[in-house]
Write a protein that holds these residues in place. Structure first.
Motif, PDB file in Angstrom:
ATOM      1  N   LEU A 144      13.183  -8.401 -34.936  1.00 24.27           N
ATOM      2  CA  LEU A 144      12.590  -7.098 -35.725  1.00 24.27           C
ATOM      3  C   LEU A 144      12.539  -7.498 -37.415  1.00 24.27           C
ATOM      4  CD1 LEU A 144      14.276  -4.117 -34.116  1.00 24.27           C
ATOM      5  CD2 LEU A 144      11.999  -4.715 -33.863  1.00 24.27           C
ATOM      6  N   ALA A 145      11.657  -6.894 -38.229  1.00 23.81           N
ATOM      7  CA  ALA A 145      11.832  -7.435 -39.765  1.00 23.81           C
ATOM      8  C   ALA A 145      12.714  -6.218 -40.338  1.00 23.81           C
ATOM      9  CB  ALA A 145      10.466  -7.283 -40.296  1.00 23.81           C
ATOM     10  N   LYS A 146      13.240  -6.790 -41.547  1.00 30.17           N
ATOM     11  CA  LYS A 146      14.313  -6.008 -42.434  1.00 30.17           C
ATOM     12  C   LYS A 146      13.337  -4.739 -42.684  1.00 30.17           C
ATOM     13  CE  LYS A 146      16.632  -7.310 -46.421  1.00 30.17           C
ATOM     14  NZ  LYS A 146      16.922  -8.331 -47.414  1.00 30.17           N
ATOM     15  N   VAL A 147      11.896  -4.728 -42.792  1.00 28.06           N
ATOM     16  CA  VAL A 147      11.321  -3.391 -43.314  1.00 28.06           C
ATOM     17  C   VAL A 147      11.372  -2.344 -42.097  1.00 28.06           C
ATOM     18  CG1 VAL A 147       9.263  -4.177 -42.532  1.00 28.06           C
ATOM     19  CG2 VAL A 147       9.287  -2.534 -44.245  1.00 28.06           C
ATOM     20  N   HIS A 148      11.607  -2.847 -40.947  1.00 29.46           N
ATOM     21  CA  HIS A 148      11.920  -1.989 -39.589  1.00 29.46           C
ATOM     22  C   HIS A 148      13.126  -1.021 -39.743  1.00 29.46           C
ATOM     23  CE1 HIS A 148       9.082  -4.718 -37.401  1.00 29.46           C
ATOM     24  NE2 HIS A 148       8.313  -3.780 -37.649  1.00 29.46           N
ATOM     25  N   LEU A 149      13.963  -1.592 -40.505  1.00 25.79           N
ATOM     26  CA  LEU A 149      15.399  -0.644 -40.564  1.00 25.79           C
ATOM     27  C   LEU A 149      15.417   0.563 -41.193  1.00 25.79           C
ATOM     28  CD1 LEU A 149      17.531  -3.911 -41.373  1.00 25.79           C
ATOM     29  CD2 LEU A 149      17.424  -2.968 -39.331  1.00 25.79           C
ATOM     30  N   GLN A 150      14.372   0.788 -41.920  1.00 29.45           N
ATOM     31  CA  GLN A 150      14.255   2.135 -42.613  1.00 29.45           C
ATOM     32  C   GLN A 150      13.481   2.954 -41.853  1.00 29.45           C
ATOM     33  OE1 GLN A 150      16.690   2.702 -44.552  1.00 29.45           O
ATOM     34  NE2 GLN A 150      17.005   0.441 -44.513  1.00 29.45           N
ATOM     35  N   ARG A 151      13.121   2.592 -40.682  1.00 24.43           N
ATOM     36  CA  ARG A 151      12.050   3.292 -39.664  1.00 24.43           C
ATOM     37  C   ARG A 151      12.898   4.141 -38.727  1.00 24.43           C
ATOM     38  NH1 ARG A 151       6.966  -0.849 -39.287  1.00 24.43           N
ATOM     39  NH2 ARG A 151       6.541  -0.965 -41.492  1.00 24.43           N
TER      40      ARG A 151
END
Ligand code: SF4
Length: 330
Positions: A144-151
């Motif tokens: 998973l990408a770092k950007v996915h963590l806020q979803r």
């Protein structure tokens, strides 16, 4: 010789059936009925059988997410059934679970960051900065990408949600992961991605898996040894090659005869079992499979067969393979 990580001895999980004015127990649903097996360090041990055979109850009982009725569960030389709730909570760091349904096993109100951080907070691991770094590493490990963590969970596909579930199980660096039908709810195309990911993580982190499934093709792909369950009991345990090439128990033979064969030149005879699976509250006397077994004998209706070694590394619970009966049949 392989070193064992988990030894399960005579595990039972019975649910009382309460009836009448005084709500007294009138009987029991024997979801798991006296099973014994061991799991070696670094292996993938499969638990298979039709739905309702007790495999998921076994998985949850091993972590004491539901309390076993009786039996022993030795994890790294310690009987964890004797631990207090607080001691068990600490021990669970090393024993994690991945659930079947990635849709409902993640809290929809939390971001992925929060979901992955929660086990670290609960177990007091690291400060906020260290936990953030751990969460980013976990996301990276499962692709998973770092950007996915806020979803939030609803913003992901089924396969991605299962990756989040696996990352959460890995957060505390467990030794054992119980994967309860981890790919059953996923599309076939996504199943292989998740299985490959689990295999990669196993070699990277030296994990031991108990892989619970009803799909025998998936089990063949990922497991080293397999235990087949029927009506709360284990009927056969062996390594996957022996199980698929030379199943001994009549139930395993019937299950495997239904698995599609990819090679069109190989013709298999399908064994159709008669009748329904009996209720676990009213299991047949003797062998639990005797009402459906094409090879049933008189002894099967009276005496429960013990799970015993029929060939080296191959255990079977069937009177066909017991010394006296074998010589009578010869
Ligand atoms: Fe069939 Fe008897 Fe063996 Fe049970 S013990 S599987 S009924 S032959």
């Amino acid at each position: 010789m392989s070193e064992s990580l988990l030894e399960v001895k005579s595990l039972k999980k019975y649910y009382p059936i309460n009836k009448g004015f005084f709500n007294k127990a009138q009987g029991f649903v024997k979801a798991v009925d006296d099973i014994t097996f061991s799991v070696n360090k670094g292996e993938t041990f499969g638990l298979v059988g039709e739905s309702g055979c007790g495999k998921s109850t076994t998985g949850r009982s091993l972590l004491r997410l539901i309390e076993p009725t009786a039996g022993e569960i030795w994890f790294e030389g310690q009987d964890i059934t004797k631990l207090s709730m607080e001691e068990m909570r600490k021990r669970r760091r090393e024993m994690q679970i991945v659930f079947q349904d990635p849709f409902s096993s993640l809290d929809p109100r939390n971001t992925v960051q929060r979901i992955l951080e929660e086990p670290l907070i609960v177990h007091g691991v690291g400060n906020a900065k260290e936990r953030r770094a751990t969460v980013e590493r976990l996301a990276d490990v499962v692709g998973l990408a770092k950007v996915h963590l806020q979803r939030y969970p609803h913003q992901f596909s089924g396969g991605q949600r299962q990756r989040i579930g696996i990352a959460r199980a890995l957060a505390l660096q467990p030794k054992l992961i119980i994967a309860d039908e981890p790919v059953s709810a996923l599309d076939v195309s996504i199943q292989s991605q998740v299985i490959n990911l689990m295999q990669d993580l196993q070699s990277e982190f030296g994990l031991t898996y108990i892989f619970i499934a009803h799909d025998l093709s998936v089990v063949k792909h990922i497991c080293d040894r397999v235990a087949v369950m029927y009506l709360g009991r284990i009927v056969e345990i062996t390594d996957k090659n022996k199980l698929y090439s030379h199943p001994l128990h009549p139930y395993t033979q019937a299950l495997l005869s239904a698995v599609p064969e990819p090679d069109p030149d190989i013709r298999k005879e399908r064994i159709i079992l008669q009748g329904e699976v009996p209720s676990p509250s009213n299991a047949p006397v003797g062998c639990a499979f005797n009402t459906r077994c094409p090879r049933v004998m008189d002894v099967c209706r009276n005496l429960r067969p013990a799970l015993q070694e029929t060939e080296p590394g191959h255990l079977t619970a069937c009177h066909l393979y017991e010394g006296e009966v074998k010589s009578l049949l010869a």
